[in-house]
Design a protein around this motif. Sequence first.
Motif, mmCIF file in Angstrom:
data_model
loop_
_atom_site.group_PDB
_atom_site.id
_atom_site.type_symbol
_atom_site.label_atom_id
_atom_site.label_comp_id
_atom_site.label_asym_id
_atom_site.label_seq_id
_atom_site.Cartn_x
_atom_site.Cartn_y
_atom_site.Cartn_z
ATOM 1 N N VAL A 189 0.854 -1.186 0.000
ATOM 2 C CA VAL A 189 0.000 0.000 0.000
ATOM 3 C C VAL A 189 0.890 1.236 0.000
ATOM 4 O O VAL A 189 1.784 1.378 0.832
ATOM 5 C CB VAL A 189 -0.945 0.011 1.223
ATOM 6 N N ALA A 190 0.683 2.113 -0.951
ATOM 7 C CA ALA A 190 1.419 3.371 -1.112
ATOM 8 C C ALA A 190 2.912 3.154 -1.353
ATOM 9 O O ALA A 190 3.713 4.062 -1.168
ATOM 10 C CB ALA A 190 1.198 4.289 0.084
ATOM 11 N N ASP A 191 3.279 1.968 -1.787
ATOM 12 C CA ASP A 191 4.688 1.667 -2.026
ATOM 13 C C ASP A 191 5.246 2.477 -3.185
ATOM 14 O O ASP A 191 6.335 3.022 -3.096
ATOM 15 C CB ASP A 191 4.857 0.167 -2.283
ATOM 16 N N THR A 192 4.503 2.571 -4.269
ATOM 17 C CA THR A 192 5.000 3.318 -5.423
ATOM 18 C C THR A 192 4.618 4.795 -5.371
ATOM 19 O O THR A 192 5.366 5.621 -5.839
ATOM 20 C CB THR A 192 4.484 2.714 -6.742
ATOM 21 N N ASP A 193 3.489 5.155 -4.813
ATOM 22 C CA ASP A 193 3.035 6.530 -4.568
ATOM 23 C C ASP A 193 3.522 7.526 -5.626
ATOM 24 O O ASP A 193 4.250 8.468 -5.337
ATOM 25 C CB ASP A 193 3.458 6.987 -3.174
ATOM 26 N N LEU A 194 3.120 7.328 -6.862
ATOM 27 C CA LEU A 194 3.566 8.173 -7.963
ATOM 28 C C LEU A 194 3.177 9.633 -7.776
ATOM 29 O O LEU A 194 3.974 10.531 -8.031
ATOM 30 C CB LEU A 194 3.016 7.639 -9.288
ATOM 31 N N VAL A 195 1.965 9.888 -7.320
ATOM 32 C CA VAL A 195 1.513 11.265 -7.137
ATOM 33 C C VAL A 195 2.343 11.949 -6.059
ATOM 34 O O VAL A 195 2.806 13.082 -6.238
ATOM 35 C CB VAL A 195 0.008 11.314 -6.781
#
Length: 125
Positions: free
Chosen positions: A79-85
């Motif tokens: 969860v939210a590992d890549t967080d592109l934004v």
Amino acid sequence: MKSNNTNYSLKQQNILTRLGENIKLARLRRKFSIRSLAERAGIAISTLANIEKGSPSVSLGNYLQVLTVLRLDDDLLLVADTDLVGRQIQDSELVARKRAPKEKNAPSAIAYMIDDGKSEEPEFE
């Protein structure tokens, strides 16, 4: 426990429903009854039933207990590992350092060799 009159969007409801369905499928693949999984997770059968329905009133801790028994608890780390934004926002706020202009140096030995000795001969130390 009922939620505090929170209105969830259709997208949020669909996400919770899908999560519940995925947990139920994982339970069934492992051939756990709802009773045995609830006992192993240390939660009430009704709580597990609410998890499998995607109820927003169930605590994240209860989800973690169930996922741990199913050996899927590491999936929460995604969860939210890549967080592109978030990374784009962070990158846009970074200020590029201003560098001092490069000093004009004497020509290098390579430059001297390239122009067939037409430039000044460099001094080597």
